[in-house]
Design a protein around this motif. Structure first.
Motif: not given
Length: 135
Positions: A96-111
């Motif tokens: 979970l910590r590793r994923i949290a530190k993964t940078s992502i560009k976009k989350i589909d908030l509607h989804e």
């Protein structure tokens, strides 16, 4: 006449946060001290900060805490991290910590909002009970 503007990102995040809190509080007891409403009011705490959008609304990143334990979590972050490692299992916590530190560009908030609504419905029907934390 109805306002036809799309909701802002801030509004969508707030909506997702409210749904996530409802989902987490369906655990119906403080996961740290074990007290239950109506003796206490449950709050939604995050293992890893809400600033990490990739895990902000992930089920395993949320913990139902009473106000006292939530304050304790912020005042004693090392103790809270140890509690979370025990609750989740060290492997899940580290992932979970590793994923949290993964940078992502976009989350589909509607989804994400629709996903949270479905999870609340499932949890209310008892379909998410027994979700194993430990690895």
């Amino acid at each position: 006449r109805e306002d036809m503007r799309k909701p802002s990102k801030k509004t969508l995040k707030r909506q997702a946060d409210k749904l996530f809190a409802i989902l987490i509080k369906l655990n119906r007891e403080c996961e740290w001290c074990g007290r239950r409403p109506p003796e206490i009011q449950l709050q939604c705490a995050h293992t890893f900060s809400r600033r990490y959008l990739v895990t902000r609304w992930e089920l395993l990143n949320g913990t139902a805490l009473c106000a006292g334990c939530h304050r304790r979590a912020h005042d004693q972050p090392i103790e809270f991290a140890e509690f979370q490692k025990e609750l989740l299992g060290e492997g899940v916590y580290d992932e979970l910590r590793r994923i949290a530190k993964t940078s992502i560009k976009k989350i589909d908030l509607h989804e994400k909002i629709e996903e949270l609504k479905k999870m609340i419905e499932m949890k209310e029907k008892g379909l998410l009970e027994g979700l194993a934390y430990k690895d």
